[in-house]
Design a protein around this motif. Structure first.
Motif, PDB file in Angstrom:
ATOM      1  N   SER A 627      -3.078   8.138  -5.884  1.00 15.30           N
ATOM      2  CA  SER A 627      -3.600   6.882  -6.452  1.00 15.30           C
ATOM      3  C   SER A 627      -3.514   5.715  -5.468  1.00 15.30           C
ATOM      4  CB  SER A 627      -2.846   6.525  -7.734  1.00 15.30           C
ATOM      5  OG  SER A 627      -1.473   6.295  -7.448  1.00 15.30           O
ATOM      6  N   ILE A 628      -2.767   5.887  -4.354  1.00 14.94           N
ATOM      7  CA  ILE A 628      -2.693   4.801  -3.367  1.00 14.94           C
ATOM      8  C   ILE A 628      -4.059   4.514  -2.773  1.00 14.94           C
ATOM      9  CG2 ILE A 628      -2.211   6.298  -1.378  1.00 14.94           C
ATOM     10  CD1 ILE A 628      -0.454   2.982  -2.047  1.00 14.94           C
ATOM     11  N   ALA A 629      -4.970   5.514  -2.834  1.00 10.40           N
ATOM     12  CA  ALA A 629      -6.301   5.343  -2.252  1.00 10.40           C
ATOM     13  C   ALA A 629      -7.117   4.294  -2.987  1.00 10.40           C
ATOM     14  CB  ALA A 629      -7.044   6.674  -2.237  1.00 10.40           C
ATOM     15  N   ILE A 630      -6.809   4.065  -4.241  1.00 12.81           N
ATOM     16  CA  ILE A 630      -7.579   3.069  -5.008  1.00 12.81           C
ATOM     17  C   ILE A 630      -6.738   1.845  -5.314  1.00 12.81           C
ATOM     18  CG2 ILE A 630      -9.189   4.727  -6.022  1.00 12.81           C
ATOM     19  CD1 ILE A 630      -7.403   4.698  -8.528  1.00 12.81           C
ATOM     20  N   SER A 631      -5.637   1.672  -4.586  1.00 13.80           N
ATOM     21  CA  SER A 631      -4.801   0.491  -4.789  1.00 13.80           C
ATOM     22  C   SER A 631      -5.530  -0.751  -4.280  1.00 13.80           C
ATOM     23  CB  SER A 631      -3.480   0.660  -4.037  1.00 13.80           C
ATOM     24  OG  SER A 631      -2.743  -0.533  -4.055  1.00 13.80           O
ATOM     25  N   GLN A 632      -5.220  -1.881  -4.905  1.00  6.94           N
ATOM     26  CA  GLN A 632      -5.854  -3.137  -4.474  1.00  6.94           C
ATOM     27  C   GLN A 632      -5.473  -3.465  -3.038  1.00  6.94           C
ATOM     28  OE1 GLN A 632      -4.625  -6.671  -6.579  1.00  6.94           O
ATOM     29  NE2 GLN A 632      -6.644  -7.591  -6.458  1.00  6.94           N
ATOM     30  N   LEU A 753      14.263  -7.075   4.917  1.00  8.15           N
ATOM     31  CA  LEU A 753      12.861  -7.160   4.472  1.00  8.15           C
ATOM     32  C   LEU A 753      12.276  -5.758   4.439  1.00  8.15           C
ATOM     33  CD1 LEU A 753      10.030  -8.542   4.038  1.00  8.15           C
ATOM     34  CD2 LEU A 753       9.863  -8.634   6.526  1.00  8.15           C
ATOM     35  N   CYS A 754      11.561  -5.462   3.357  1.00 10.58           N
ATOM     36  CA  CYS A 754      10.852  -4.193   3.247  1.00 10.58           C
ATOM     37  C   CYS A 754       9.468  -4.451   2.671  1.00 10.58           C
ATOM     38  CB  CYS A 754      11.620  -3.208   2.357  1.00 10.58           C
ATOM     39  SG  CYS A 754      10.800  -1.610   2.204  1.00 10.58           S
ATOM     40  N   ILE A 755       8.442  -3.944   3.361  1.00  9.61           N
ATOM     41  CA  ILE A 755       7.059  -4.044   2.871  1.00  9.61           C
ATOM     42  C   ILE A 755       6.588  -2.625   2.585  1.00  9.61           C
ATOM     43  CG2 ILE A 755       4.710  -4.762   3.401  1.00  9.61           C
ATOM     44  CD1 ILE A 755       5.813  -6.898   5.196  1.00  9.61           C
ATOM     45  N   THR A 756       6.019  -2.432   1.411  1.00 10.28           N
ATOM     46  CA  THR A 756       5.611  -1.088   0.995  1.00 10.28           C
ATOM     47  C   THR A 756       4.127  -0.868   1.239  1.00 10.28           C
ATOM     48  OG1 THR A 756       5.106  -1.788  -1.264  1.00 10.28           O
ATOM     49  CG2 THR A 756       7.395  -1.160  -0.782  1.00 10.28           C
ATOM     50  N   ALA A 757       3.704   0.384   1.042  1.00 12.14           N
ATOM     51  CA  ALA A 757       2.305   0.751   1.280  1.00 12.14           C
ATOM     52  C   ALA A 757       1.372   0.056   0.310  1.00 12.14           C
ATOM     53  CB  ALA A 757       2.149   2.272   1.178  1.00 12.14           C
ATOM     54  N   ALA A 758       1.860  -0.342  -0.851  1.00 11.31           N
ATOM     55  CA  ALA A 758       1.027  -1.061  -1.818  1.00 11.31           C
ATOM     56  C   ALA A 758       1.001  -2.561  -1.547  1.00 11.31           C
ATOM     57  CB  ALA A 758       1.526  -0.801  -3.236  1.00 11.31           C
ATOM     58  N   GLY A 759       1.611  -3.009  -0.435  1.00 11.28           N
ATOM     59  CA  GLY A 759       1.538  -4.410  -0.051  1.00 11.28           C
ATOM     60  C   GLY A 759       2.562  -5.301  -0.717  1.00 11.28           C
ATOM     61  N   MET A 760       3.639  -4.732  -1.301  1.00 12.53           N
ATOM     62  CA  MET A 760       4.670  -5.549  -1.920  1.00 12.53           C
ATOM     63  C   MET A 760       5.779  -5.848  -0.907  1.00 12.53           C
ATOM     64  SD  MET A 760       3.560  -6.107  -4.916  1.00 12.53           S
ATOM     65  CE  MET A 760       4.998  -6.807  -5.717  1.00 12.53           C
ATOM     66  N   CYS A 761       6.207  -7.136  -0.865  1.00 15.83           N
ATOM     67  CA  CYS A 761       7.249  -7.580   0.068  1.00 15.83           C
ATOM     68  C   CYS A 761       8.541  -7.826  -0.724  1.00 15.83           C
ATOM     69  CB  CYS A 761       6.838  -8.866   0.781  1.00 15.83           C
ATOM     70  SG  CYS A 761       5.326  -8.715   1.737  1.00 15.83           S
ATOM     71  N   TYR A 762       9.611  -7.163  -0.294  1.00 17.57           N
ATOM     72  CA  TYR A 762      10.920  -7.334  -0.913  1.00 17.57           C
ATOM     73  C   TYR A 762      11.850  -7.961   0.118  1.00 17.57           C
ATOM     74  CZ  TYR A 762       9.317  -3.948  -4.421  1.00 17.57           C
ATOM     75  OH  TYR A 762       8.627  -3.291  -5.404  1.00 17.57           O
ATOM     76  N   VAL A 763      12.648  -8.947  -0.311  1.00 17.21           N
ATOM     77  CA  VAL A 763      13.659  -9.560   0.550  1.00 17.21           C
ATOM     78  C   VAL A 763      14.982  -9.558  -0.221  1.00 17.21           C
ATOM     79  CG1 VAL A 763      14.385 -11.624   1.802  1.00 17.21           C
ATOM     80  CG2 VAL A 763      11.966 -11.022   1.712  1.00 17.21           C
ATOM     81  N   TRP A 764      16.056  -9.094   0.469  1.00 14.66           N
ATOM     82  CA  TRP A 764      17.376  -9.091  -0.169  1.00 14.66           C
ATOM     83  C   TRP A 764      18.388  -9.728   0.767  1.00 14.66           C
ATOM     84  CZ3 TRP A 764      14.575  -4.413   0.209  1.00 14.66           C
ATOM     85  CH2 TRP A 764      14.011  -3.964  -0.985  1.00 14.66           C
TER      86      TRP A 764
END
Length: 1044
Positions: A627-632, A753-764
């Protein structure tokens, strides 16, 4: 005193003498120009007028007459250099006459005019008024000519090209008078709307055009109190400015029911003085061009002192409808001379000779009268130096700089210019290779002498002579020895001979910097120059080898999709299309093909490998959810590698390297992650130092990214889980599970910092076990508002090239299109810090490549010592320059700017885009300031603030200047009702600091920069007084160095 009224001095007609509306004396005093109702301008010899009673005088009386107007001429004025003569009439035309050297033309046949003696030719006819031209005036430097008329317009013409520069429509009724400030900073116009308007101007350049005058000729003030009930029956309202620049005399004023002449004081622009005595409205008043002493000065040349010649006074003549001429001076309350019934009708104009001793008056009865005063009757004429001295306090000698508001303004300007001079000297010294910072107690270098050099007579500084302390002989000997060595080195460099290929001898050229210090003084490539490697996380790191998403292309890739895989044999003539004997049947096995540049090619056979088979660097692509192929938003995921090795050198994590390179520094801690070939086996992660194992751990899934710092280690697996360890290998947090595979993993101090394949940015924040903001999507940055990520097609949206953290845990992202972004955790939004628009349109692009050392040594204000500097000074340091360099690399250097450059070039030539480049440049600086404030970049904030202040000061943006000064003062920018938020941030905060700087220090620097712009001194002087910058102290010692 004697009155001269020759019978021949008039504009004669067949039935009567025509009215004379204007008269003026040339700057050399030899010619009198008059204008009358007969449409003629006549030029008379003043010498013949003075000798009217001498029958033996036979020289010509009338030098020339010009009749190029079609109606009554209302005004005639010589230019200050005597080269031009201007006349304005009721035919709406202004004629410019020029005295030529050739023989004059013969008088027309049938006229009784005497033959002309001088050759005055009409060189220009100026068309700009819609009604009668009432009055004219030249500026004192001859740079502009201003005309006023019954169409309520004030028209400004160039005094060189006579091009129309500007039309001012501020008056509501007929404009009937114009006068210029002798300091050349203002002019005043008088109108039937019962006002006098003061306009401020800067003398334009000889080649100036209308576009250059957009911000020039601004209304300074309007004066209406002395004219509230003045009659509208006068033909003129001719006003005059005093020769010392202090006062304006305004005709047709009233004081209660009585007619008067209002005396308006400069700067305050009010009229507390009135000259009362005329029985009817006054038409004209005229100051004598010279200052007078009240007492006879001593004849031994000491006339320059007030003690010898008494007080300095000005003399003014006024006349009008009561046919009376009055002459006043500023030392008495009553007129010095009153001449009643000087004419049969109203007196229309007055003109003084340049020596201030003879006054000419013209009247509507056709008469022209000369009043000659004996020496001492009006006073004793002062030297012109006294006039220049009186005007110097208004900045008369400082051309094209506007006018200083007062003495405080001049003091502020001197401070500002002294700082600029120091900055220029230090910069030039650095370029020449002999720059040495001045000690605090040393006097400034003067006339090229170094501060440390011993001079027999040290130069005085600001009126005070400073003596230099004697130095020890040993120090002198060492200095002489070092000076001799330097001179010897320079001579060797100068005499260095090289031999060319053809055998000829040549003296090699010597670089300028070779003779000085060995350090380069050129700008550094980064804003922050740090010797430690702690700031290396701010520089772009090598991009990982990322797998490309499969987009359904055929086996041959894009080339196969465009050209196809099949190749058909071209048949030669005579051949028939037969089945090829080597062609395999369709049911046979399919050949193994490989992708190449040329498309599909048969794979070559390789011999079987014997012995130990090396483990491949890349094992396989990471396992992804379909489903990552049709992710925004979809980012490329790193491949699963067999071995990941990253050394930690002095707290800085280095790039992936080999074991040999990683172990070169024995103190390095080496983090290794090994993934098995089989997908079911666990991965192994170890940390070693000097070959000894520090700790190890096993993870159930393959590791794709690792990072670490002195505080902690982190690893990301292909199932989206994230693990953290202490430096000793103790697990800190339970595995954090993300929605998709990690693509970028970065750390800085305690921040992760972690950025995922779906474009989400996490900071801890690992130390506080918290996050500064919820997870944020990269979608807005990747332009999903205007771009679509199609599954099977070319993707126009940009990609991510790097993502970093600053020391505050803020995310900074760069894209493939050159843009640079920052995520604001307080506003929950992405903010664009750098983009291609600024790279092409701004004049300040690439203007921040300088080191902090250069910034601190040449910018405004004191520099904190190393002990005083805190870690806050390096927060976000260099981020904005890094982002702008990235934009340059991605956009300009890769040739993507051509279209935008052509667009902007075409815009600059269109109407309405004259200020385009200036506006974009100012907006770029404002963007930089806002970014530095958001990021907390202390040094960049001050640098950009001073660059911005200098630019808006040069552009004359009064509103922005006032707002900037108010903002720096703090707590001023709020609602008028005082409803400002007490918890405001940034510019609106109530704190004494802004971006780590004391507000008053920044305000002091900005005021110093703006101090030299005189048109803004009315604003800046107020703040200078708050900061005590206008005190007459030792400017050379206390001036701040300005460099922007």
């Amino acid at each position: 005193m004697r009155i001269i009224k020759p019978s021949w001095l008039s504009h004669k007609g067949e039935q009567k003498d025509f009215e004379v509306y204007s008269c003026h004396v040339s700057p050399d005093g030899k010619r009198l120009a008059t204008a009358g109702g007969d449409g003629h301008v006549r030029v008379w010899s003043t010498e013949s007028i003075y000798n009217a009673n001498d029958p033996s005088y036979t020289k010509p009386r009338q030098l020339c007459h010009m009749s190029h107007h079609l109606g009554t001429i209302h005004s005639v004025r010589f230019s200050p250099n005597g080269r031009y003569l201007a006349s304005g009439a009721d035919d709406k035309i202004i004629c410019i006459y020029q005295l030529e050297s050739g023989p004059p033309a013969i008088a027309p046949f049938g006229t009784n005019e005497p033959p002309p003696v001088e050759n005055w030719k009409t060189s220009k006819r100026l068309i700009g008024h819609d009604n009668d031209v009432q009055d004219l005036a030249w500026s004192y430097d001859g740079s502009i000519l201003v005309s006023v008329g019954l169409d309520s317009k004030v028209v400004i013409w160039s005094g060189h090209t006579f091009e129309k520069l500007k039309v001012l429509g501020n008056h509501q009724s007929h404009v009937k008078g114009i006068t210029f400030d002798p300091a050349n900073k203002f002019f005043a116009t008088a109108s039937d709307d019962r006002t006098i308007k003061i306009f401020r101007f800067t003398p334009p350049a000889p080649n100036a055009t209308q576009h250059d005058m957009v911000n020039n000729f601004q209304l300074e003030t309007t004066i209406n109190s002395p004219f509230k009930s003045s009659p509208l029956t006068t033909y003129f309202r001719r006003c005059s400015w005093s020769p010392d620049g202090n006062h304006i005399a305004a005709a047709n004023a009233v004081n209660g029911p009585v007619s008067s002449v209002a005396i308006i004081e400069r700067t305050r622009w009010d009229s507390e003085i009135n000259l009362i005595g005329h029985e009817g409205p006054t038409e004209v008043c005229m100051f004598s061009p010279r200052l007078f002493y009240t007492k006879k000065p001593m004849e031994n040349g000491a006339a320059n002192g007030h003690a010898s010649g008494g007080a300095l006074v000005t003399v003014i003549a006024s006349a009008g409808q009561d046919k009376t001429l009055s002459i006043w001076n500023t030392n008495t309350s009553r007129p010095v001379v009153i001449l009643q019934d000087l004419a049969a009708k109203s007196i229309s104009d007055l003109a003084w000779t340049p020596d201030g001793q003879i006054l000419f008056a013209s009247s509507l009865d056709g008469g022209i009268v000369a009043v000659e005063f004996e020496t001492g009757e009006l006073g004793w004429v002062a030297n012109l130096e006294e006039t220049d001295k009186a005007l110097s306090k208004y900045g008369a000698s400082r051309k094209a700089m506007g006018i200083a508001e007062d003495v405080d303004g001049l003091q502020l300007e001197n401070h500002s210019k002294e700082g600029e001079r120091k900055g220029a000297e230090s910069r030039m010294g650095a370029l020449m290779g002999d720059f040495q910072p001045l000690p605090k107690d040393a006097p400034p270098a003067t006339n090229g002498a170094k501060a440390g050099a011993a001079t027999p007579n040290p130069p005085p500084t600001n009126g005070q002579t400073e003596t230099q302390p004697e130095k020890d002989k040993t120090n002198q000997a060492q200095e002489e020895e070092s000076a001799d060595k330097a001179a010897q080195r320079v001579n060797e460099l100068k005499s260095r001979v090289t031999i060319t290929k053809d055998g000829k001898k040549r003296v090699a050229p010597m670089l300028i910097s070779s003779s000085g210090t060995g350090q380069s003084s050129l700008p550094q490539s980064q804003l922050v120059g740090s010797s430690s490697k702690a700031a290396q996380n701010d520089v772009p790191q090598t991009i990982l080898d990322l797998s490309k998403p499969y987009d359904g292309l055929p086996e041959g890739g894009l080339a196969a999709m465009l050209l196809g895989n099949k190749r058909k044999i071209v048949l030669t003539e005579g051949e028939e299309e037969e089945e090829h004997p080597g062609k395999r049947a369709s049911t046979g096995p399919r050949a193994i093909m490989r992708n190449s540049v040329e498309g599909l090619e048969p794979a070559a056979l390789e011999p079987p490998q014997n012995g130990l088979v090396p483990t491949p660097e890349y094992l396989r692509p990471a396992v992804l959810n379909p489903s990552i192929a049709i992710s925004q938003v979809r980012l490329a995921v790193p491949k699963v590698r067999s071995h990941i090795l990253r050394p930690l050198e002095r707290g800085v994590l280095l790039e992936d390297s080999t074991p040999e390179d990683a172990s070169k520094v024995s103190e390095n801690v080496i983090l290794e992650a090994r993934n098995p070939v089989s997908i079911r086996e666990p991965s192994h992660i170890t940390a070693t130092k000097r070959g000894a194992l520090l700790w190890q751990d096993y993870l159930p899934r393959a590791i794709i990214l690792v990072t670490g710092s002195k505080k902690f280690w982190a690893a990301a697996c292909e199932d989206g889980s994230l693990y953290t360890w202490t430096p000793a290998g103790r697990r800190l947090i339970n595995a954090m599970v993300l929605e998709s595979q990690p693509v970028v993993l970065e750390c800085r101090n305690w921040w992760l910092l972690c950025i995922t394949a779906a474009g989400m940015c996490y900071v801890w924040n690992i130390s506080t076990l918290s996050s500064p903001h919820p997870p944020v999507s990269l979608g807005p940055v990747l332009e999903i508002a205007i771009s679509s990520l199609q599954t099977h097609g070319a993707m126009p949206a940009p990609g991510v090239t790097s993502a970093h953290l600053n020391s505050n845990g803020h995310i900074v992202v760069t894209l493939t299109n050159g843009d640079g972004y920052y995520y604001s955790p307080t506003m929950y939004s992405w903010q664009r810090l750098s983009e291609s628009w600024w790279a092409v349109g701004s004049q300040y692009w690439n203007s921040n490549d300088s080191s902090v050392g250069a910034l601190q040594s040449t910018a405004v204000g004191s520099v904190p010592s190393k002990d005083e500097q805190s870690d806050g000074a390096t927060v976000s340091a260099g981020i904005i320059p890094f982002l702008e360099r990235h934009t340059t690399n991605e956009f300009l250097l890769k040739g993507r700017a051509y279209t935008l450059q052509r667009l902007i070039k075409s815009l600059l030539s269109r109407d309405g885009f004259e200020t385009f480049e200036s506006s974009v440049s100012i907006a770029h600086l404002e963007n930089r300031i806002a970014g530095a404030l958001q990021l907390g970049s202390k040094d960049e904030f001050r640098l950009y603030l001073f660059m911005y202040a200098k630019r808006i000061g040069a552009e004359g943006h009064r509103g922005k200047v006032e707002e900037l000064l108010n903002s720096l003062l703090g707590g001023v920018l709020q609602d008028k009702k005082g409803e400002g938020d007490a918890n405001g941030k940034g510019w609106y905060s109530k704190d004494g600091d802004i971006c780590g700087w004391d507000r008053k220090e920044l305000l002091k620097g900005v005021v110093m920069i703006l101090g030299k712009f005189r048109e803004l001194q009315r604003v800046t002087v107020q703040y200078a007084r708050i900061l005590d910058l206008t005190l007459e102290d030792d400017i050379a010692g206390d001036a701040m160095v300005v460099e922007t």
